[in-house]
Design an enzyme around this catalytic site. Structure first.
Site, PDB file in Angstrom:
ATOM      1  CD  GLU A  25      -2.941  -1.109   2.293  1.00  0.00           C
ATOM      2  OE1 GLU A  25      -2.837  -0.195   3.146  1.00  0.00           O
ATOM      3  OE2 GLU A  25      -3.859  -1.953   2.316  1.00  0.00           O
ATOM      4  CG  ASP A  45      -3.233   3.568   2.655  1.00  0.00           C
ATOM      5  OD1 ASP A  45      -4.464   3.480   2.747  1.00  0.00           O
ATOM      6  OD2 ASP A  45      -2.464   3.463   3.626  1.00  0.00           O
ATOM      7  CD  GLU A  74      -7.595   3.410   4.493  1.00  0.00           C
ATOM      8  OE1 GLU A  74      -6.597   2.841   4.937  1.00  0.00           O
ATOM      9  OE2 GLU A  74      -7.567   4.585   4.047  1.00  0.00           O
TER      10      GLU A  74
END
Length: 600
Positions: free
Chosen positions: A465, A495, A552
């Site tokens: 990531e 990310d 996330e």
């Protein structure tokens, strides 16, 4: 008696020679005080002084029996010594037509004798003088003794100026002289007196590096030369300015100066400097201000506090920054973290329990509810202070040279764990965060492939990531590294998508399979229509480019259901599980698999 007036040209040259020595308005020095005490004892007189003749005053570098540190030059016998460069003896001031109405005579002084302080270039700086309250005559031997004492004073002045006390480029007193003068200040000022000091920093390390690479070392000389000339003609008129490092200068404010007044004056000085110098386009000066207590604060502590204030100014892009105990505590904490973490990293063995360890947070397929992967997260438990927050130490470590070693340790530990799980029948994709520095390492891809082969892992079991900001630091090299990793079969993810600068421009050209949307966009998405529209557009864009999308920071069922409706592929967050140690994660994974099978 009519005294001859000095030639204006000669007087200007004499004053220039005096000021180049940077003696005026400096604290007392034991080296000079020792000579002054000797003079008073040799002549058995109550008063002795090393008197320097400025344009309109006599200033005493050293004095015995005198409370004040200067008197007006007019009708001062030391001024005549400076004008004539000759010894002057006045047996009785009250009988001298020129000095009977002087300040000295009015204060009760009757006798004066002064020997000239003459430089190697022939300029007279002032006098080594002795004074008494009774009329007196001196012998020729006493005259020679006074001349010898004056020579000792000049030797001390020249020694101070020549041997490690003056910066050869700027001509200003250097760090060594600042240390001595600061320590001597306690002999002249009231113990416990509160004062202010300032440190002028001409450029940040990054600015200096860039300027030197582009224009060479001569540019630094120009920047420093411009600053020195302005410091001498402004701040140097009332305070001694010390050149303590190539681009740093320190000075102490006059007694009684208030912090607000001092900072305003320094801000004005920076503005005037910026308006008059061309270097402002390449370098940015910052000034740190710190209080200190005479006789209590050490010079090392003061310099550290000043540097701390300057660093805070650089961080906050503030011209003048006052020292703060709170900010200093943060910097001290950061310094402690770097040192302690470095020592921990040196002794850390990948795959072994210790201060450093990995924990694992699951990634959930929103369509099936199954756990299809995990993210490896670094944790640090200090033996004395316990758990240190990753939000505190990771950003600090990423700015140090340790970042390569940290990534190596995390990757190796993650591969060890991944191999153990696969032997136990737990097969999933494990994600590891890498930094911008890693992408610039020429052998990064080779090391990754070698590690996978050593542990018997398929390349697709590892996902790297990378943040968008990391990709932007050197896009060409970063993309080349990503292409090599992709060709090797390693999965790649962007990310914190949406927080960088290149979302749309680079996403289409990067060889990545996964886009992770930052949790700042996810939290509250169920009740925020604008967020929901934005995330929906981001997901559609990523899907159109052939990428899977991970959300996330999923913490509530409402957020999860909203993500399902906008066709998000995977979710990660506290709703499912917090990061777990390996054994706990393996048990959680098995239980989750059974739950999913039962619902199928």
């Amino acid at each position: 008696m009519n005294l001859p007036l000095p030639s204006p040209h000669c007087e200007a040259s004499r004053l220039e020679a005096l000021r180049k020595l940077n003696l005026l308005d400096t604290p007392p020095s034991e080296a000079f005080d020792r000579i002054t005490r000797m003079a008073a004892q040799m002549f058995n007189l109550p008063i002795a002084a090393v008197s320097l003749t400025d344009s309109n005053r006599q200033w005493f570098k050293s004095r015995v029996g005198v409370e004040h540190d200067s008197i007006p030059r007019m009708k001062a016998p030391c001024g005549q010594v400076a004008d004539e460069s000759e010894m002057l003896v006045i047996p009785d001031l009250m009988l001298d037509c020129h000095y009977r109405e002087s300040i000295l005579a009015e204060s009760g002084i009757r006798f004066y004798a002064g020997a000239p302080l003459i430089t190697q270039d022939g300029y007279c700086l002032g006098a080594m003088c002795v004074l008494g309250t009774e009329p007196r005559v001196i012998s020729e031997l006493e005259r020679e003794a006074l001349r010898d004492l004056a020579a000792m004073v000049m030797a001390q002045i020249e020694l101070r100026h020549a041997l490690g006390r003056v910066d050869p480029f700027s001509g200003l007193p250097n760090r060594n002289q600042f240390v001595d003068d600061f320590q001597d200040m306690a002999a002249d000022r009231l113990q416990g007196e509160e004062r202010l000091a300032a440190l002028v920093n001409l450029a940040s390390p990054e600015q200096l590096s860039n300027a030197l690479r582009a224009m060479g070392p001569g540019y630094l000389d120009e920047v420093v030369g411009e600053a020195v000339r302005m410091l001498k003609t402004t701040i140097g008129l009332e305070s001694t300015v010390y050149h303590i490092s190539p681009t740093e200068f320190v000075f102490v404010a006059k007694p009684g100066t208030g912090a607000v007044e001092f900072c305003v004056r320094l801000e004005n000085w920076l503005r005037r400097r910026a308006a008059s110098l061309t270097s402002r386009f390449v370098t940015t000066a910052r000034i740190g201000v710190a209080p200190f207590t005479v006789g209590v604060t050490g010079y090392a502590d003061l310099l550290r506090n000043l540097h701390s204030a300057v660093q805070h100014g650089l961080d906050q892009e503030c011209g003048v920054s006052m020292f703060s105990q709170e900010q200093d505590a943060l910097y001290q904490r950061r310094f402690w973290l770097v040192n302690e973490f470095g020592a921990t990293l040196d002794g850390a063995i990948p795959g072994r329990d210790g201060q450093l360890r990995l924990v694992f947070q699951p990634k959930i397929d929103l369509a099936t509810g199954a756990c299809i992967g995990a993210e490896a997260l670094l944790r640090w438990t200090h033996p004395e202070f316990g758990d240190v927050s990753p939000g505190e130490f990771i950003p600090i470590i990423e700015r140090t040279s340790m970042v390569r070693a940290v990534t190596n340790w995390v990757l190796e530990t993650a591969m060890v764990q991944l191999a153990e799980w696969r032997m136990e029948g737990l097969e999933l994709e494990l994600a590891v965060n890498v930094s911008a520095v890693n992408l610039l390492e020429p052998d990064f891809c080779i090391r990754i492939v070698d590690g996978l082969q050593r542990h018997g892992l398929p390349p697709s079991s590892l996902s790297l990531e990378i943040t968008e900001s990391a990709l932007m630091q050197n896009p060409k090299v970063a993309q080349a590294t990503l292409r090599a990793l992709n060709a090797a079969g390693v999965r790649l993810a962007i990310d914190d998508f949406g927080t960088g600068y290149s979302s749309l421009t680079y996403l289409q050209s990067l060889p990545v399979q996964v886009v992770k949307i930052d949790q700042g966009f996810i939290r509250g998405i169920d009740s925020d229509e604008r967020k929901r529209s934005l995330v929906s557009a981001m997901i559609k864009l990523a899907h159109d480019l052939g990428h899977r999308v991970v959300a996330e920071g999923v913490e509530t069922p409402e957020v999860m259901h909203t993500l399902e409706r906008v066709a998000c592929d995977e979710a990660q967050g506290y709703l499912y599980a917090r990061p777990m140690p390996p054994q706990v994660f393996a048990q959680w994974f098995a239980e989750r698999r059974e739950e999913v099978l039962a619902l199928a």
